[in-house]
Design an enzyme around this catalytic site. Structure first.
Site, short mmCIF file in Angstrom:
data_model
loop_
_atom_site.label_atom_id
_atom_site.label_comp_id
_atom_site.label_asym_id
_atom_site.label_seq_id
_atom_site.Cartn_x
_atom_site.Cartn_y
_atom_site.Cartn_z
N ALA A 188 -53.19 49.86 -17.27
CA ALA A 188 -52.61 49.12 -18.04
C ALA A 188 -53.16 47.67 -18.22
O ALA A 188 -54.30 47.56 -18.02
CB ALA A 188 -51.30 48.40 -16.92
N GLY A 195 -53.03 53.33 -15.15
CA GLY A 195 -51.70 53.48 -16.13
C GLY A 195 -52.21 54.57 -17.22
O GLY A 195 -51.34 55.46 -17.76
N GLU A 223 -51.86 57.82 -15.45
CA GLU A 223 -50.44 58.06 -15.22
C GLU A 223 -49.90 58.78 -16.51
O GLU A 223 -48.92 59.66 -16.56
CB GLU A 223 -49.77 56.70 -14.74
CG GLU A 223 -50.18 56.37 -13.34
CD GLU A 223 -49.76 55.10 -12.92
OE1 GLU A 223 -49.93 54.00 -13.45
OE2 GLU A 223 -48.94 55.02 -11.77
N GLU A 246 -56.00 51.06 -8.80
CA GLU A 246 -55.06 50.06 -8.77
C GLU A 246 -55.52 49.20 -7.60
O GLU A 246 -55.32 47.94 -7.40
CB GLU A 246 -53.74 50.27 -8.83
CG GLU A 246 -53.23 50.52 -10.24
CD GLU A 246 -53.38 52.04 -10.71
OE1 GLU A 246 -54.29 52.81 -10.21
OE2 GLU A 246 -52.82 52.29 -11.72
C1 3H9 Z 1 -52.74 49.61 -13.86
O1 3H9 Z 1 -52.89 50.44 -14.67
C2 3H9 Z 1 -51.18 49.43 -13.36
C3 3H9 Z 1 -50.23 50.64 -13.50
O2 3H9 Z 1 -50.50 51.57 -12.44
C4 3H9 Z 1 -48.94 50.26 -13.40
C5 3H9 Z 1 -48.38 49.35 -14.26
C6 3H9 Z 1 -46.86 49.28 -14.37
N1 3H9 Z 1 -56.93 45.40 -18.90
O3 3H9 Z 1 -65.51 46.60 -16.93
P1 3H9 Z 1 -66.23 46.40 -18.51
C7 3H9 Z 1 -61.92 44.34 -20.12
S1 3H9 Z 1 -53.80 48.57 -13.43
C8 3H9 Z 1 -57.61 44.54 -19.72
O4 3H9 Z 1 -67.15 45.06 -18.72
P2 3H9 Z 1 -67.47 49.00 -18.61
C9 3H9 Z 1 -62.83 43.58 -19.41
O5 3H9 Z 1 -62.32 42.45 -18.93
C10 3H9 Z 1 -55.23 48.96 -14.18
N2 3H9 Z 1 -58.71 44.55 -19.97
O6 3H9 Z 1 -66.60 47.44 -19.05
C11 3H9 Z 1 -64.16 43.47 -20.18
O7 3H9 Z 1 -63.74 42.46 -21.10
P3 3H9 Z 1 -64.55 41.23 -21.49
C12 3H9 Z 1 -55.98 50.17 -13.65
C13 3H9 Z 1 -59.51 45.19 -19.34
O8 3H9 Z 1 -67.58 49.68 -19.79
C14 3H9 Z 1 -64.00 44.66 -21.16
O9 3H9 Z 1 -62.68 45.30 -20.93
N3 3H9 Z 1 -57.32 50.25 -14.22
C15 3H9 Z 1 -59.06 46.31 -18.53
O10 3H9 Z 1 -68.41 48.52 -17.40
C16 3H9 Z 1 -64.97 45.76 -20.64
O11 3H9 Z 1 -64.86 45.86 -19.43
C17 3H9 Z 1 -58.38 49.63 -14.09
O12 3H9 Z 1 -58.30 48.84 -13.15
C18 3H9 Z 1 -57.68 46.22 -18.44
N4 3H9 Z 1 -57.15 47.27 -17.57
O13 3H9 Z 1 -66.16 49.58 -17.92
C19 3H9 Z 1 -59.39 49.76 -14.70
N5 3H9 Z 1 -60.23 46.86 -18.23
O14 3H9 Z 1 -65.66 42.18 -22.55
C20 3H9 Z 1 -60.37 48.61 -15.01
C21 3H9 Z 1 -61.10 46.44 -18.75
O15 3H9 Z 1 -63.89 40.38 -22.21
N6 3H9 Z 1 -61.50 48.68 -15.94
N7 3H9 Z 1 -60.99 45.44 -19.42
O16 3H9 Z 1 -65.36 40.90 -20.30
C22 3H9 Z 1 -62.61 49.18 -15.35
O17 3H9 Z 1 -62.89 49.75 -14.43
C23 3H9 Z 1 -63.81 49.27 -16.48
O18 3H9 Z 1 -63.51 48.22 -17.41
C24 3H9 Z 1 -64.05 50.46 -17.25
C25 3H9 Z 1 -65.17 50.26 -18.30
C26 3H9 Z 1 -64.36 51.46 -16.37
C27 3H9 Z 1 -62.81 50.92 -17.71
#
Ligand code: 3H9
Length: 693
Positions: free
Chosen positions: A66, A105, A108, A128
């Site tokens: 999400a 998400g 999901e 999450e």
């Molecule tokens: C969810 O899904 C809830 C659902 O179950 C239910 C809903 C109803 N959203 O980490 P990076 C940005 S909760 C917005 O440096 P990497 C991050 O801030 C979500 N922004 O890259 C950064 O911005 P900036 C569950 C996001 O290559 C940029 O992307 N998912 C999100 O080292 C680059 O990120 C997670 O918790 C997001 N979801 O790693 C996954 N994710 O450049 C969270 C990232 O401005 N994300 N950004 O600083 C990660 O674990 C890592 O970002 C990922 C890439 C592995 C994907």
């Protein structure tokens, strides 16, 4: 066909529609992405020529979850559930084509597709829990239906990313396809589904694994018990467990309702707010206003470390771990041998636990060269000094390094308190000098305070931050002051801990509320662990403080079996009658009438002075932003992440309350105590640290 909106595109090749998402950086499920998918699915289903759909992403990853930036804002349709319904209820098979990471998400959504294919490097996970949440779009109900409740419990409470190969072995992924050929392979897979007339497989209907677990409620009891320590204080792991329990015990639609209810509770609570804040804070630390991302960095191919003690050894391991050779200098052969021996033992232990391969022990040891000759550092790109914490000694070392080490190399000090500018003044090249404050044990602790001196060049700052990232540290850039960010704030807390025992509280009385707050231990247990004799010597000891008296009695902490506490053979702490007596004598000598101090006062007098010190640190420009301070405390001192760090915590308490309490306690807090003008001003204006720009 063609563009659906700014982030989604629908192409038709033969009888296959390819719905692709392109929303950098991570294809998060923003409103536009959700709208793009639902509209794309509608068009694909309505198009008679289309027989099957492939859902695929551009850029570096499949949908990573999400969009966290939308949390807490008014929801805008379509909802994630509508997106999922548009896929799961499609009358035509939908194949998810996964590369990078399918997270939260994103996974999901993939679980609502009828089939999933992935490249070998892809990973799947429901992370999450790290945001203080649970998968709130059916993940907790669908995942156990594929992987079984035990594996699901592990995945949702750890947030781990599982590799594609494992995912395939449990049926989470139907087929692994060649790296770099995802699109063509997914289309081929979709054609195969059509040719073989495979059914529209819906994960929600797979009940065997959850039904089988109904007779085994111990799965959950055992899991809770085994992880009680790890989950202490956190709400999200328990809520995730309850959802998997619901998947086992309730019909799918009921389970979804349970998941929704628990998800909303977490989403509206402070823990998740704190953890989401930390998610962004961890990414902010790398952004330095006056050192832009394109600042040139220096290649670091060879590192020198001075000192083979606990600190020097731990520091060296960090570089060997990423393949950078290290020359370690000691003054005596015996100390060098001992140091290298300890490193080898550490690696062997790690290999035994399976965290590195057995052959890695040798590979890494071979990257370490011990020597007694400082001249061996001449061609290093970075030299880190980890000698005794004494200004004269440090200056002498830097004076020598200045003459020995090639020009263009970084000269770093691992000092934890001392003035980096003064250390730099011992050289002719202060712009090349920086502080790299590792935390003990340096090969384990994630925090690295990067201490920027007055003259440190931007290239040196940029290189140090880049290096921190490379060795897996959380690098926080700080300025020069006594103790920098972490230890300076710790000092404010220690001062109150000492003051409170002189008012009649016992060390265990002070430690308890801090432990209950979520810290790994209180200040006195921490002193016992570190050793009370740091900086103490028998010769100069004058029995003038409680600590001196304890050391004189050889109660020097855990290592001697006694300190503030008594310890048994397993190092379990017990309140000590000996310490109690010593403290009572000191209280009497100070002319104080001992009083019972409430847990609330102990907590407030421990934490609020830290917040106050944090505000001073901001005022003086020692930290770039409040969230950097929080990252220091979470990663260096075990501040509970679900409370977001001291500055975030201050916001949750309210700065007005913090200031009012500091004023109330003021007379007890010692002559040196003053309130930060910044804190007072912000409190008066009703501001929060989070909103500070
Ligand atoms: C969810 O899904 C809830 C659902 O179950 C239910 C809903 C109803 N959203 O980490 P990076 C940005 S909760 C917005 O440096 P990497 C991050 O801030 C979500 N922004 O890259 C950064 O911005 P900036 C569950 C996001 O290559 C940029 O992307 N998912 C999100 O080292 C680059 O990120 C997670 O918790 C997001 N979801 O790693 C996954 N994710 O450049 C969270 C990232 O401005 N994300 N950004 O600083 C990660 O674990 C890592 O970002 C990922 C890439 C592995 C994907």
């Amino acid at each position: 066909m063609g563009a659906i909106n700014a982030v989604a595109n629908l192409a038709v090749e033969g009888d296959i529609a390819i719905l692709s998402i392109n929303s950098p950086p991570v294809n998060a499920l923003s409103q536009a992405v959700r709208a793009g998918i639902t509209e794309g699915m509608k068009q694909a289903v309505d198009n008679a020529a289309v027989k099957a759909v492939v859902l695929i992403c551009e850029g570096k990853t499949f949908i990573a979850g999400a969009d966290i930036t939308e949390f807490g804002k008014p929801p805008q349709g379509p909802s994630l559930f509508e997106v999922e319904d548009s896929i799961e209820n499609s009358t035509k098979p939908v194949v998810a084509a996964i590369h990078g990471t399918a997270l939260g998400g994103g996974l999901e959504v993939a679980l609502c597709c009828h089939y999933r294919v992935a490249v070998p490097s892809a990973k799947c996970g429901l992370p999450e829990v790290h945001l203080g949440l649970l998968p709130g779009a059916g993940g907790t109900q669908r995942l156990p239906r594929i992987v079984g409740p035990e594996a699901a419990l592990d995945m949702v409470t750890s947030g781990k990313h599982v590799p594609a190969k494992w995912a395939q072995s449990v049926g989470l992924v139907d087929e692994i396809v060649p790296e770099g050929e995802l699109r063509a392979s997914a289309i081929a897979f979709a054609k195969k589904v059509l040719a073989e007339n495979r059914p529209l497989k819906k994960v929600r209907d797979l009940n065997d694994k959850v039904v089988a677990a109904r007779a085994k409620p111990e799965i959950f009891a055992d899991f809770r018990k085994a992880n009680a320590r790890k989950f202490r204080g956190f709400l999200a792991p328990e809520y995730n467990i309850r959802c998997i329990e619901a998947a086992v015990n309730q019909p799918f639609d009921e389970g979804i309702k349970t998941e929704r209810k628990l998800f909303m509770e977490l989403m509206n609570g402070t823990q998740s707010a704190a953890q989401r804040y930390v998610f962004f804070a961890e990414r902010q630390i790398w952004k330095i206003p006056d050192v832009p991302e394109d600042t040139p960095t220096l290649p670091v191919k060879k590192v020198g470390v001075i000192g083979a003690g606990t600190m020097g050894g731990g520091i060296s391991m960090n570089f060997a771990n990423v393949g950078i050779p290290v020359t370690i200098v000691e003054t005596k052969q015996e100390a060098l041998d001992r140091g290298l021996g300890v490193i080898r033992k550490n690696y062997e232990k790690t290999a035994k636990s399976g965290r590195i391969k057995p052959e890695d022990v040798e590979t890494r040891m071979q990257l370490l060269t011990g020597t007694l000759d400082l001249n061996a550092l001449a061609d290093c790109d970075l030299v880190i000094e980890a000698v005794f914490e004494n200004m004269e000694i440090k200056k002498e070392v830097f004076g020598k390094l200045d003459k020995i080490v090639k020009q263009g190399a970084i000269l770093a000090s691992n000092t934890s308190y001392l003035d980096v500018n003064e250390i730099a003044s011992a050289t002719q090249r202060p712009e090349w000098v920086i502080g790299l404050h590792f935390f003990s044990p340096a090969n384990v602790m994630r925090l690295l305070e990067v201490v920027r001196g007055k003259k440190t060049s931007k290239e040196v700052v940029a290189t140090s931050m880049q290096l921190a990232k490379k060795i897996g540290k959380v690098g926080v850039l700080v300025g020069v002051c006594h103790g920098f960010v972490g230890n300076r704030m710790l000092g404010a807390r220690q001062a109150q801990a000492q003051a409170m025992i002189l008012e009649g509280a016992m060390p265990w009385d002070v430690d308890k509320p801090l432990y209950d707050f979520g810290m790994p231990m209180g200040p006195f247990a921490m002193s016992d662990l570190a050793g009370l004799d740091i900086g103490w010597s028998k010769e100069t000891s004058k029995s003038s403080t409680i600590r001196e008296v304890l050391c004189e009695m050889d109660r020097r902490g855990q290592k001697t079996g006694a300190g503030f506490y008594d310890y048994d053979a397993e190092r379990n702490a017990k309140p000590s009658p000996v310490t109690e007596k010593i403290i009572q004598d000191f209280v009497k000598k100070a002319g104080n009438t001992p009083r019972q101090i409430s847990e609330a006062e102990i907590l407030e007098r421990s934490l609020y002075p830290m917040i106050n010190e944090g505000a001073k640190i901001l005022e003086e420009g020692i930290a770039i932003r409040p969230s950097d301070i929080d990252i220091v405390w979470i990663n260096g001192y075990g501040w509970p992440v679900y409370r977001g760090g001291p500055m975030f915590y201050a916001d949750t308490v309210g700065l007005k309350t913090v200031v009012a309490k500091l004023k109330e306690y003021g007379p007890k807090m010692g002559a040196d105590f003053t309130i930060s003008p910044l804190l007072e001003k912000m409190a008066a204006e009703g501001k929060r640290f989070q909103d500070m720009k």
